[in-house]
Every structure is written in C-alpha cells, then in structure tokens.
Design a protein around this motif. Sequence first.
Motif, PDB file in Angstrom:
ATOM      1  N   THR A  43     -36.168 -40.624 -34.220  1.00 28.46           N
ATOM      2  CA  THR A  43     -37.030 -39.476 -33.897  1.00 28.46           C
ATOM      3  C   THR A  43     -36.753 -38.979 -32.486  1.00 28.46           C
ATOM      4  OG1 THR A  43     -38.749 -40.930 -33.015  1.00 28.46           O
ATOM      5  CG2 THR A  43     -38.865 -40.372 -35.386  1.00 28.46           C
ATOM      6  N   LYS A  44     -37.065 -37.706 -32.236  1.00 29.44           N
ATOM      7  CA  LYS A  44     -36.959 -37.146 -30.885  1.00 29.44           C
ATOM      8  C   LYS A  44     -37.811 -38.014 -29.942  1.00 29.44           C
ATOM      9  CE  LYS A  44     -36.644 -34.567 -27.218  1.00 29.44           C
ATOM     10  NZ  LYS A  44     -35.381 -34.570 -26.451  1.00 29.44           N
ATOM     11  N   SER A  45     -37.271 -38.337 -28.760  1.00 18.89           N
ATOM     12  CA  SER A  45     -38.042 -39.163 -27.823  1.00 18.89           C
ATOM     13  C   SER A  45     -39.413 -38.539 -27.602  1.00 18.89           C
ATOM     14  CB  SER A  45     -37.307 -39.268 -26.482  1.00 18.89           C
ATOM     15  OG  SER A  45     -36.116 -40.023 -26.637  1.00 18.89           O
ATOM     16  N   ALA A  46     -40.450 -39.366 -27.708  1.00 20.01           N
ATOM     17  CA  ALA A  46     -41.825 -38.866 -27.628  1.00 20.01           C
ATOM     18  C   ALA A  46     -42.480 -39.210 -26.295  1.00 20.01           C
ATOM     19  CB  ALA A  46     -42.653 -39.478 -28.760  1.00 20.01           C
ATOM     20  N   ILE A  67     -23.792 -29.375 -23.041  1.00 19.62           N
ATOM     21  CA  ILE A  67     -24.596 -29.687 -21.861  1.00 19.62           C
ATOM     22  C   ILE A  67     -26.030 -29.316 -22.202  1.00 19.62           C
ATOM     23  CG2 ILE A  67     -24.166 -27.390 -20.807  1.00 19.62           C
ATOM     24  CD1 ILE A  67     -24.300 -28.831 -18.056  1.00 19.62           C
ATOM     25  N   ASN A  68     -27.020 -30.193 -21.812  1.00 23.35           N
ATOM     26  CA  ASN A  68     -28.406 -29.878 -22.143  1.00 23.35           C
ATOM     27  C   ASN A  68     -29.347 -30.297 -21.028  1.00 23.35           C
ATOM     28  OD1 ASN A  68     -30.587 -32.097 -22.929  1.00 23.35           O
ATOM     29  ND2 ASN A  68     -28.567 -32.948 -23.333  1.00 23.35           N
ATOM     30  N   SER A  69     -30.415 -29.495 -20.900  1.00 20.85           N
ATOM     31  CA  SER A  69     -31.520 -29.907 -20.044  1.00 20.85           C
ATOM     32  C   SER A  69     -32.806 -29.525 -20.772  1.00 20.85           C
ATOM     33  CB  SER A  69     -31.443 -29.216 -18.680  1.00 20.85           C
ATOM     34  OG  SER A  69     -32.505 -29.704 -17.865  1.00 20.85           O
ATOM     35  N   MET A  70     -33.014 -30.159 -21.949  1.00 21.74           N
ATOM     36  CA  MET A  70     -34.142 -29.813 -22.806  1.00 21.74           C
ATOM     37  C   MET A  70     -35.478 -30.059 -22.109  1.00 21.74           C
ATOM     38  SD  MET A  70     -32.294 -28.818 -25.225  1.00 21.74           S
ATOM     39  CE  MET A  70     -33.453 -28.424 -26.519  1.00 21.74           C
ATOM     40  N   GLY A  71     -35.524 -31.189 -21.369  1.00 22.67           N
ATOM     41  CA  GLY A  71     -36.765 -31.502 -20.639  1.00 22.67           C
ATOM     42  C   GLY A  71     -37.818 -32.158 -21.509  1.00 22.67           C
ATOM     43  N   LEU A  72     -37.365 -32.895 -22.505  1.00 14.14           N
ATOM     44  CA  LEU A  72     -38.262 -33.712 -23.350  1.00 14.14           C
ATOM     45  C   LEU A  72     -39.278 -32.891 -24.158  1.00 14.14           C
ATOM     46  CD1 LEU A  72     -39.492 -37.020 -21.659  1.00 14.14           C
ATOM     47  CD2 LEU A  72     -39.042 -36.654 -24.079  1.00 14.14           C
ATOM     48  N   PRO A  73     -38.868 -31.780 -24.772  1.00 11.59           N
ATOM     49  CA  PRO A  73     -39.813 -31.068 -25.655  1.00 11.59           C
ATOM     50  C   PRO A  73     -40.051 -31.925 -26.890  1.00 11.59           C
ATOM     51  CG  PRO A  73     -37.623 -30.142 -25.926  1.00 11.59           C
ATOM     52  CD  PRO A  73     -37.519 -31.176 -24.834  1.00 11.59           C
ATOM     53  N   ASN A  74     -41.313 -32.158 -27.260  1.00 13.22           N
ATOM     54  CA  ASN A  74     -41.584 -32.973 -28.447  1.00 13.22           C
ATOM     55  C   ASN A  74     -43.029 -32.808 -28.878  1.00 13.22           C
ATOM     56  OD1 ASN A  74     -43.237 -35.746 -27.746  1.00 13.22           O
ATOM     57  ND2 ASN A  74     -42.182 -34.914 -25.947  1.00 13.22           N
ATOM     58  N   LEU A 125     -36.879 -47.601 -26.748  1.00 12.09           N
ATOM     59  CA  LEU A 125     -37.452 -47.176 -25.469  1.00 12.09           C
ATOM     60  C   LEU A 125     -36.359 -46.485 -24.655  1.00 12.09           C
ATOM     61  CD1 LEU A 125     -39.684 -47.096 -23.335  1.00 12.09           C
ATOM     62  CD2 LEU A 125     -39.076 -49.460 -22.721  1.00 12.09           C
ATOM     63  N   ASN A 126     -36.536 -45.182 -24.447  1.00  6.76           N
ATOM     64  CA  ASN A 126     -35.538 -44.368 -23.762  1.00  6.76           C
ATOM     65  C   ASN A 126     -35.746 -44.441 -22.258  1.00  6.76           C
ATOM     66  OD1 ASN A 126     -33.889 -42.408 -22.723  1.00  6.76           O
ATOM     67  ND2 ASN A 126     -34.580 -40.766 -24.081  1.00  6.76           N
ATOM     68  N   LEU A 127     -34.853 -45.123 -21.560  1.00  7.29           N
ATOM     69  CA  LEU A 127     -34.970 -45.280 -20.102  1.00  7.29           C
ATOM     70  C   LEU A 127     -33.941 -44.412 -19.396  1.00  7.29           C
ATOM     71  CD1 LEU A 127     -35.416 -49.168 -19.914  1.00  7.29           C
ATOM     72  CD2 LEU A 127     -37.197 -47.406 -19.809  1.00  7.29           C
ATOM     73  N   SER A 128     -33.528 -43.322 -20.054  1.00  6.31           N
ATOM     74  CA  SER A 128     -32.359 -42.608 -19.515  1.00  6.31           C
ATOM     75  C   SER A 128     -32.421 -41.092 -19.662  1.00  6.31           C
ATOM     76  CB  SER A 128     -31.116 -43.131 -20.233  1.00  6.31           C
ATOM     77  OG  SER A 128     -31.352 -43.250 -21.625  1.00  6.31           O
ATOM     78  N   CYS A 129     -33.616 -40.516 -19.748  1.00  6.60           N
ATOM     79  CA  CYS A 129     -33.654 -39.061 -19.833  1.00  6.60           C
ATOM     80  C   CYS A 129     -33.292 -38.488 -18.458  1.00  6.60           C
ATOM     81  CB  CYS A 129     -35.017 -38.534 -20.248  1.00  6.60           C
ATOM     82  SG  CYS A 129     -35.020 -36.727 -20.330  1.00  6.60           S
ATOM     83  N   PRO A 130     -32.237 -37.655 -18.383  1.00  9.07           N
ATOM     84  CA  PRO A 130     -31.797 -37.147 -17.077  1.00  9.07           C
ATOM     85  C   PRO A 130     -32.393 -35.784 -16.707  1.00  9.07           C
ATOM     86  CG  PRO A 130     -30.146 -36.631 -18.737  1.00  9.07           C
ATOM     87  CD  PRO A 130     -31.301 -37.287 -19.465  1.00  9.07           C
ATOM     88  N   ASN A 131     -33.278 -35.263 -17.579  1.00  9.33           N
ATOM     89  CA  ASN A 131     -33.605 -33.837 -17.438  1.00  9.33           C
ATOM     90  C   ASN A 131     -35.052 -33.504 -17.107  1.00  9.33           C
ATOM     91  OD1 ASN A 131     -30.914 -33.245 -18.098  1.00  9.33           O
ATOM     92  ND2 ASN A 131     -31.421 -33.450 -20.281  1.00  9.33           N
ATOM     93  N   VAL A 132     -35.849 -34.532 -16.776  1.00 13.79           N
ATOM     94  CA  VAL A 132     -37.227 -34.221 -16.389  1.00 13.79           C
ATOM     95  C   VAL A 132     -37.227 -33.979 -14.876  1.00 13.79           C
ATOM     96  CG1 VAL A 132     -39.580 -35.064 -16.243  1.00 13.79           C
ATOM     97  CG2 VAL A 132     -38.195 -35.596 -18.261  1.00 13.79           C
ATOM     98  N   ILE A 191     -24.177 -44.775 -25.040  1.00  9.10           N
ATOM     99  CA  ILE A 191     -24.816 -44.223 -23.861  1.00  9.10           C
ATOM    100  C   ILE A 191     -25.675 -43.007 -24.184  1.00  9.10           C
ATOM    101  CG2 ILE A 191     -22.977 -44.962 -22.300  1.00  9.10           C
ATOM    102  CD1 ILE A 191     -21.878 -42.040 -22.453  1.00  9.10           C
ATOM    103  N   ASN A 192     -26.592 -42.715 -23.247  1.00  8.71           N
ATOM    104  CA  ASN A 192     -27.240 -41.417 -23.246  1.00  8.71           C
ATOM    105  C   ASN A 192     -26.234 -40.433 -22.634  1.00  8.71           C
ATOM    106  OD1 ASN A 192     -29.227 -39.300 -23.058  1.00  8.71           O
ATOM    107  ND2 ASN A 192     -30.809 -40.885 -22.907  1.00  8.71           N
ATOM    108  N   SER A 193     -26.589 -39.155 -22.563  1.00  8.66           N
ATOM    109  CA  SER A 193     -25.666 -38.160 -21.982  1.00  8.66           C
ATOM    110  C   SER A 193     -25.310 -38.555 -20.547  1.00  8.66           C
ATOM    111  CB  SER A 193     -26.340 -36.787 -21.981  1.00  8.66           C
ATOM    112  OG  SER A 193     -27.592 -36.871 -21.326  1.00  8.66           O
ATOM    113  N   ILE A 194     -24.160 -38.085 -20.079  1.00  6.55           N
ATOM    114  CA  ILE A 194     -23.789 -38.291 -18.666  1.00  6.55           C
ATOM    115  C   ILE A 194     -24.599 -37.269 -17.873  1.00  6.55           C
ATOM    116  CG2 ILE A 194     -21.964 -38.092 -16.946  1.00  6.55           C
ATOM    117  CD1 ILE A 194     -19.981 -39.092 -18.987  1.00  6.55           C
TER     118      ILE A 194
HETATM  119  O1  LIG Z   1     -33.674 -33.239 -22.063  1.00  4.32           O
HETATM  120  C1  LIG Z   1     -33.979 -34.063 -22.951  1.00  4.32           C
HETATM  121  O2  LIG Z   1     -34.991 -33.981 -23.690  1.00  4.32           O
HETATM  122  C2  LIG Z   1     -33.046 -35.216 -23.090  1.00  4.32           C
HETATM  123  N1  LIG Z   1     -31.712 -34.912 -23.022  1.00  4.32           N
HETATM  124  C3  LIG Z   1     -30.742 -35.896 -23.047  1.00  4.32           C
HETATM  125  O3  LIG Z   1     -29.522 -35.616 -22.992  1.00  4.32           O
HETATM  126  N2  LIG Z   1     -31.114 -37.198 -23.132  1.00  4.32           N
HETATM  127  C4  LIG Z   1     -32.434 -37.567 -23.206  1.00  4.32           C
HETATM  128  O4  LIG Z   1     -32.729 -38.779 -23.291  1.00  4.32           O
HETATM  129  C5  LIG Z   1     -33.430 -36.528 -23.186  1.00  4.32           C
HETATM  130  I1  LIG Z   1     -35.419 -37.077 -23.368  1.00  4.32           I
END
Ligand SMILES: O=C(O)c1[nH]c(=O)[nH]c(=O)c1I
Length: 310
Positions: A43-46, A67-74, A125-132, A191-194
Amino acid sequence: ISLASHIGDYQFDNLLLNAAGVRCSTTDELNKTLDSMAGGCVTKSATPEERAGNESPRMKALPLGSINSMGLPNHGIDYYLKFAEENQGKNGKQVILSIAGLSIDQNIEMLKKVQDSSFSGLTELNLSCPNVKGKSQVGYDFDAVRDVLTSTFKFFKKPLGLKLPPYFDFNQFNGIAEVLNDFPITYINVINSIGNGLVVDPETESVVIKPKGGFGGLGGDYVKPTALANVRALRQRLNPEISIIGTGGIKSGMDVFEHVLCGANLVQIGTAFGYEGTPIFERISKELKEIMDKKGYKTLDDFRGKLKTI
Ligand SMILES: O=C(O)c1[nH]c(=O)[nH]c(=O)c1I
C-alpha cells in the motif's frame, strides 16, 4: 520453473510486487495489482491522517527513469489498514502495509494501531521518504533508527520490514547493518529512490518538478547499480534470518535475475510499473522464466545470492 519465494512464514507464489507509492493509493489500484500475476501488493505509505502531499507537477517520467517529490499524499492509515485486514491472504496473495510517520511518535501511534488490529500480514516501516519538506530520511540517522526500533519492539509482535534509503559507503553499510542485526526484523527493503536528485530541462532552462526547487527522488535505470549494491552489501552483512526485498531499476526479467543473484528474496517494481501497469508482472515473469530455463535453473534458490566475484 517456479518464481515462488517466501519472507519468514509468508509465502509468495510470485516474487514480483509493486513498490510502495506506485499505483497503490486507492483500493481500486490495489485490487488491480492483487488480481494480476503479482505475488501481492504494497500500500501507499500511510500517515496517521489523510494528506494532500506536495504541489504539482510533483513527478516526471524520463527516458532513463523518474523523479518525484509527491510529499506523502495518502488516504491515512485507517483506509489502508482496513484494506489490508480485508484482503491479506485472499487467493494466497500478501498485502504489505506501508507506513511513514513524520515523527517517531507518529510511527509508534500507527504501529500500535496495526498491533491491535486483525491484520495478519507484513508491515513495512518506511524510514526513507526524501520528499517531506523540512524532514530528512530517518534511515540516514543510525541512532534514530536504533531509537525507533527499540521503542517499536517493546510492543510490536507482528512481522516488520523496513524500507531504507540507498547507502553509498562501506562505513554506511556497516553502520546500518550493526543496528539492524540487533533487532528481530523480518526483512529490509532496499532501496527507496535516490533522494534529492535534480533534473533540468535545457530547452526551457528549468527544473521539471515544482516542490523543493525541483529536487526529488530518482528511480528507474538511474538507480539500478546502487540498488544492486545495497541488496548485495546488506545480504553480506545481515543475519540470515533477515530477508531482503530488492527494489530499484527493475524493468525486465534480467533485472530481476540480477537482484536475486545479489541476494533478493522478493523484488518490487516502481518506475516501470508506473508506466506499464499490471501487464508488467506477466511480461517480467515470462522473461525471468526464459532466463532461468536457458541457464538450467528450476527455482530462485538455485541462484539466489550466488553472484560471483572475479
Ligand atoms: O514523495 C513521496 O511520497 C515518496 N517518494 C519516494 O520516492 N519515496 C517515498 O518513500 C515517498 I513517502
């Protein structure tokens, strides 16, 4: 020829999964993946509450990846926990519940909810979101990782996986492995994204995504060598009871073969799954079986972790 694999007591008829974040924010998207050849879905990280995420454009497809900077939309933890409780194990498929709190307290709050729920599957457990904005990846702070795991394992008795950022130095491989080997972790996902790459459009002389001045997480071809290095380096350093999910740069059966050769038990597909959708699971399964057949392998165990050095 079998593509079956397992993580702890969890059986996957097919080692292919989506990567958290890609086509997995709604129940429709998640059901589509469960109804495909994938061995399960993530599932999308919550976060504890629903989140809108960063401003658009926040993701860009590129010739060599994304390339993404979604910012944890969920839709918030309750939405995904409900889906996971109702669908885990359905037609032998696994639902992995991904959570990404913005603080240790938020992670503990969500893990307590999972512990007290009827969900019987794997939690990532996602310890690697780079976009918040304003938050750095917990996975780069080894003391913080030790703290969150110490607090977690005081009460969390269900199987736990960790989504980690890419590491780039042998001291970092050693450092994170030292922490992880102290805890009863079921698996790690590397890995998570670089994080915080920058893509430039020279025509418009501009960045291509809006949040954070254009800095965002890289996926796709750009990251495969780093992904393989992290799978291999952590396989060489972690207790054998800790399984590994390999994520990063997978768009063919050969890419999956390479991840398994480096030690991956399962693999997750992000960028390429975002483009191709669920048919990718059938295509890559077929490609991998052809490769195994040509090489005389019957199961993934025949070659897992057997990368040769020269
Ligand atoms: O920006 C995101 O939502 C996001 N984008 C990523 O590339 N990795 C992540 O863990 C997350 I939480």
